[in-house]
Design a protein around this motif. Sequence first.
Motif, PDB file in Angstrom:
ATOM      1  N   GLU A  43       0.910  -1.031  -0.025  1.00  0.00           N
ATOM      2  CA  GLU A  43       0.174  -0.012  -0.153  1.00  0.00           C
ATOM      3  C   GLU A  43       0.928   1.191  -0.194  1.00  0.00           C
ATOM      4  OE1 GLU A  43      -2.552  -0.461   3.378  1.00  0.00           O
ATOM      5  OE2 GLU A  43      -3.696  -1.991   2.321  1.00  0.00           O
ATOM      6  N   ALA A  44       1.880   1.112   0.810  1.00  0.00           N
ATOM      7  CA  ALA A  44       2.775   2.476   0.804  1.00  0.00           C
ATOM      8  C   ALA A  44       3.323   2.517  -0.458  1.00  0.00           C
ATOM      9  CB  ALA A  44       3.967   2.111   2.001  1.00  0.00           C
ATOM     10  N   GLU A  45       3.651   1.679  -1.241  1.00  0.00           N
ATOM     11  CA  GLU A  45       4.528   1.503  -2.502  1.00  0.00           C
ATOM     12  C   GLU A  45       3.474   1.938  -3.274  1.00  0.00           C
ATOM     13  OE1 GLU A  45       7.202  -1.306  -5.159  1.00  0.00           O
ATOM     14  OE2 GLU A  45       5.428  -2.280  -4.362  1.00  0.00           O
ATOM     15  N   ILE A  46       2.320   1.563  -3.646  1.00  0.00           N
ATOM     16  CA  ILE A  46       1.236   2.190  -4.474  1.00  0.00           C
ATOM     17  C   ILE A  46       0.910   3.682  -4.300  1.00  0.00           C
ATOM     18  CG2 ILE A  46      -1.320   2.028  -5.077  1.00  0.00           C
ATOM     19  CD1 ILE A  46      -0.898  -1.091  -4.440  1.00  0.00           C
ATOM     20  N   SER A  47       0.826   4.110  -2.989  1.00  0.00           N
ATOM     21  CA  SER A  47       0.547   5.422  -2.742  1.00  0.00           C
ATOM     22  C   SER A  47       1.592   6.398  -2.848  1.00  0.00           C
ATOM     23  CB  SER A  47      -0.184   5.548  -1.260  1.00  0.00           C
ATOM     24  OG  SER A  47       0.781   5.209  -0.330  1.00  0.00           O
ATOM     25  N   GLY A  48       3.112   5.703  -2.864  1.00  0.00           N
ATOM     26  CA  GLY A  48       3.922   6.409  -2.671  1.00  0.00           C
ATOM     27  C   GLY A  48       4.599   7.167  -1.481  1.00  0.00           C
ATOM     28  N   GLN A  49       4.126   6.804  -0.510  1.00  0.00           N
ATOM     29  CA  GLN A  49       4.458   7.039   0.837  1.00  0.00           C
ATOM     30  C   GLN A  49       5.866   6.421   1.462  1.00  0.00           C
ATOM     31  OE1 GLN A  49       1.161   6.099   3.340  1.00  0.00           O
ATOM     32  NE2 GLN A  49       0.158   7.893   2.975  1.00  0.00           N
ATOM     33  N   ASP A  50       6.349   6.846   2.350  1.00  0.00           N
ATOM     34  CA  ASP A  50       7.746   6.173   2.877  1.00  0.00           C
ATOM     35  C   ASP A  50       7.190   5.274   3.834  1.00  0.00           C
ATOM     36  OD1 ASP A  50      10.317   5.438   3.625  1.00  0.00           O
ATOM     37  OD2 ASP A  50      10.402   7.390   4.900  1.00  0.00           O
ATOM     38  N   ALA A  51       7.717   3.840   3.732  1.00  0.00           N
ATOM     39  CA  ALA A  51       7.233   2.493   4.477  1.00  0.00           C
ATOM     40  C   ALA A  51       7.927   2.815   5.816  1.00  0.00           C
ATOM     41  CB  ALA A  51       7.604   1.657   3.947  1.00  0.00           C
ATOM     42  N   GLY A  52       8.924   3.758   6.292  1.00  0.00           N
ATOM     43  CA  GLY A  52       9.667   3.761   7.390  1.00  0.00           C
ATOM     44  C   GLY A  52       9.105   4.616   8.378  1.00  0.00           C
ATOM     45  N   ASP A  53       7.902   5.221   8.113  1.00  0.00           N
ATOM     46  CA  ASP A  53       7.394   6.057   9.037  1.00  0.00           C
ATOM     47  C   ASP A  53       6.953   5.868  10.503  1.00  0.00           C
ATOM     48  OD1 ASP A  53       7.091   8.157   6.937  1.00  0.00           O
ATOM     49  OD2 ASP A  53       4.975   7.532   6.641  1.00  0.00           O
ATOM     50  N   ASP A  54       6.995   4.574  10.591  1.00  0.00           N
ATOM     51  CA  ASP A  54       6.873   4.102  12.223  1.00  0.00           C
ATOM     52  C   ASP A  54       8.244   3.378  12.691  1.00  0.00           C
ATOM     53  OD1 ASP A  54       6.784   1.776  10.338  1.00  0.00           O
ATOM     54  OD2 ASP A  54       5.219   0.693  11.295  1.00  0.00           O
ATOM     55  N   GLU A  55       9.359   4.182  12.510  1.00  0.00           N
ATOM     56  CA  GLU A  55      10.421   3.667  12.972  1.00  0.00           C
ATOM     57  C   GLU A  55      10.393   3.442  14.502  1.00  0.00           C
ATOM     58  OE1 GLU A  55      14.162   5.215  11.909  1.00  0.00           O
ATOM     59  OE2 GLU A  55      13.393   5.404   9.688  1.00  0.00           O
ATOM     60  N   ASN A  56       9.826   4.322  15.099  1.00  0.00           N
ATOM     61  CA  ASN A  56       9.708   4.468  16.715  1.00  0.00           C
ATOM     62  C   ASN A  56       8.732   3.436  17.289  1.00  0.00           C
ATOM     63  OD1 ASN A  56      12.009   6.091  16.724  1.00  0.00           O
ATOM     64  ND2 ASN A  56      10.419   7.879  16.544  1.00  0.00           N
TER      65      ASN A  56
END
Length: 144
Positions: A43-56
């Motif tokens: 879903e992140a790839e399709i929407s172009g978002q960064d998948a690493g948003d939930d690093e913490n």
Amino acid sequence: MTKTLVEMTAEIIQSQISTREMSTDEIKVALNETFQTLKGLQEAEISGQDAGDDENKPVMDPRKSIQRNKIVCLECGQEFKMLSPKHLKSHGLTSKEYRKKYGFSARQPLCAKSLSERRSKSGKERGLPENLRKAIAARTKKKK
């Protein structure tokens, strides 16, 4: 031909099973978590978002990380009998910082419950609680 998320999940879990023994419940949890992770990445790839948003975000619920025969590092997900200062240092944390970050009390041992119980039993057999009370009583007498 492109593989489906279910096929990729099955392959990943099959490779995990071939390297270590897993119970049926562990397999179910691993399948679900792997599928959800792959789905989120897709879903992140399709929407172009960064998948690493939930690093913490910890890899699991901190209350469930300390189990009977293992403790799961909330930084990387590795399983241990005891979280050593050396491992925590690899994440740039001390034991005190790790406890504070994930809401553990300062007295919470960072080891499997069975190991903690074994240590407690061994200490009681050697008379540590009695000796500790005697030492504290001796110290308070000296102060007076």
